[in-house]
Design a protein around this motif. Structure first.
Motif, PDB file in Angstrom:
ATOM      1  N   GLU A 230      -7.958   0.653 -28.665  1.00  0.00           N
ATOM      2  CA  GLU A 230      -6.946   1.688 -28.369  1.00  0.00           C
ATOM      3  C   GLU A 230      -6.808   2.639 -29.552  1.00  0.00           C
ATOM      4  O   GLU A 230      -6.757   3.858 -29.400  1.00  0.00           O
ATOM      5  N   ARG A 231      -6.762   2.030 -30.746  1.00  0.00           N
ATOM      6  CA  ARG A 231      -6.572   2.851 -31.949  1.00  0.00           C
ATOM      7  C   ARG A 231      -7.741   3.811 -32.170  1.00  0.00           C
ATOM      8  O   ARG A 231      -7.557   4.913 -32.674  1.00  0.00           O
ATOM      9  N   GLN A 233      -9.207   5.521 -30.173  1.00  0.00           N
ATOM     10  CA  GLN A 233      -9.043   6.734 -29.369  1.00  0.00           C
ATOM     11  C   GLN A 233      -7.773   7.489 -29.715  1.00  0.00           C
ATOM     12  O   GLN A 233      -7.474   8.510 -29.104  1.00  0.00           O
ATOM     13  N   SER A 234      -7.029   6.997 -30.700  1.00  0.00           N
ATOM     14  CA  SER A 234      -5.780   7.661 -31.077  1.00  0.00           C
ATOM     15  C   SER A 234      -6.076   8.960 -31.825  1.00  0.00           C
ATOM     16  O   SER A 234      -7.161   9.132 -32.411  1.00  0.00           O
ATOM     17  N   GLU A 235      -5.098   9.841 -31.809  1.00  0.00           N
ATOM     18  CA  GLU A 235      -5.241  11.103 -32.544  1.00  0.00           C
ATOM     19  C   GLU A 235      -5.410  10.834 -34.039  1.00  0.00           C
ATOM     20  O   GLU A 235      -6.188  11.495 -34.721  1.00  0.00           O
ATOM     21  N   GLU A 236      -4.667   9.836 -34.538  1.00  0.00           N
ATOM     22  CA  GLU A 236      -4.744   9.500 -35.979  1.00  0.00           C
ATOM     23  C   GLU A 236      -6.186   9.152 -36.359  1.00  0.00           C
ATOM     24  O   GLU A 236      -6.717   9.613 -37.370  1.00  0.00           O
TER      25      GLU A 236
END
Ligand code: COA
Length: 249
Positions: A230-231, A233-236
């Protein structure tokens, strides 16, 4: 083309060497696949009594290849071979040693939590900049890190992304010995031969008892992997990967 994972062996000791020096041994998906294969071969071989993970001068491993991370973030949904590698580490039944010179970043550090005996040079640095990349710790390090070095040191390493020197890593219980670069290979080989010369059945059982509940470790690998995906694909994370790639231009 030179092999990026080189497997050699003698006297019951199998050495798996990461060999992508131009990229500081950053691990690609094919490299993970090769390492899984080498671990499975070691498992299947009665003659192999222990395994040594090694890198090259100045770079043990700079972590997973960030371009691969970027690709996975774009494509999403792929089952990364990285997770299979982590399971191979958890389930690997042979004593695992490591020889570390220079950079041990990300999985270059967390894979050491699955090792039984680690030798490093004075120039070794250990760092896991997961959160700086918008990611979270993997390789069951969220479980093994605090167990191995206590919450305070594990937080500084795994969450704050602070690096550890070789001496700090030794004091934290991450590694066993710090030696001169010239003595790295001979020191780890000596320890590996020592392990290889012991009665294999007794070593295997003692190690199994010491490593505790492997199902729990495997579950933690999967839970972290779910969040890691999930992370990715995060913006961050996307911003951090783009910044790393752009930095090269
Ligand atoms: N993924 C992809 N490429 C990597 C890499 C990684 N994890 N680590 C290093 N490289 C590449 C660099 O992009 C560079 O490639 P180039 O020559 O084509 O530009 C090459 O390896 C040499 O690295 P460079 O950055 O020039 O060396 P350095 O000594 O200045 O710095 C590092 C080395 C490892 C500190 C730096 O490359 C870095 O921070 N890498 C990322 C580490 C990381 O965050 N890993 C993931 C942890 S979860």
């Amino acid at each position: 083309m030179t092999a990026e994972i080189v497997v050699t062996g003698e006297d019951g000791v199998r050495i798996i060497r990461m060999n992508r020096p131009d990229k500081k041994n950053a691990l690609t998906q094919p490299m993970y696949a090769e390492m899984i294969r080498a671990l499975r071969e070691a498992e299947a071989s009665d003659a192999t009594r222990c395994v040594v993970l090694a890198g090259g001068p100045g770079a043990f491993c700079a972590g997973s290849d960030i371009s691969d991370f970027q690709k996975r973030a774009e494509e999403g949904g792929l089952k990364p071979v990285t997770v299979d590698f982590l399971h191979a580490l958890v389930r690997n039944p042979k004593p695992l040693l490591a020889a570390v010179d220079g950079l041990a970043i990300g999985i270059g550090t967390t894979m050491l939590l699955h090792c039984d005996y680690v030798v490093a040079t004075q120039a070794a640095t250990f760092a896991t900049p997961f959160t700086k990349l918008g990611l979270i710790p993997e390789a069951a390090s969220s479980l093994l890190g605090p167990m191995r070095m206590g919450h305070a040191r594990a937080f500084a390493l795994l969450v704050m992304g602070r690096s550890m020197s070789a001496e700090e890593a030794k004091a934290a219980g991450l590694i066993n010995a710090v030696v001169d670069a010239a003595a790295l290979d001979s020191t780890v080989l000596q320890a590996a031969r020592e392990v290889a010369a012991l009665p294999a059945g007794a070593v295997a059982l003692a190690r199994k008892l010491m490593r505790g509940n492997l199902d729990e470790l495997a579950r933690r690998v999967d839970t972290e992997a779910m969040h890691f995906k999930e992370r990715l694909q995060s913006e961050e994370a996307r911003a951090a990967f783009a910044a790393f790639v752009a930095r090269k231009k």
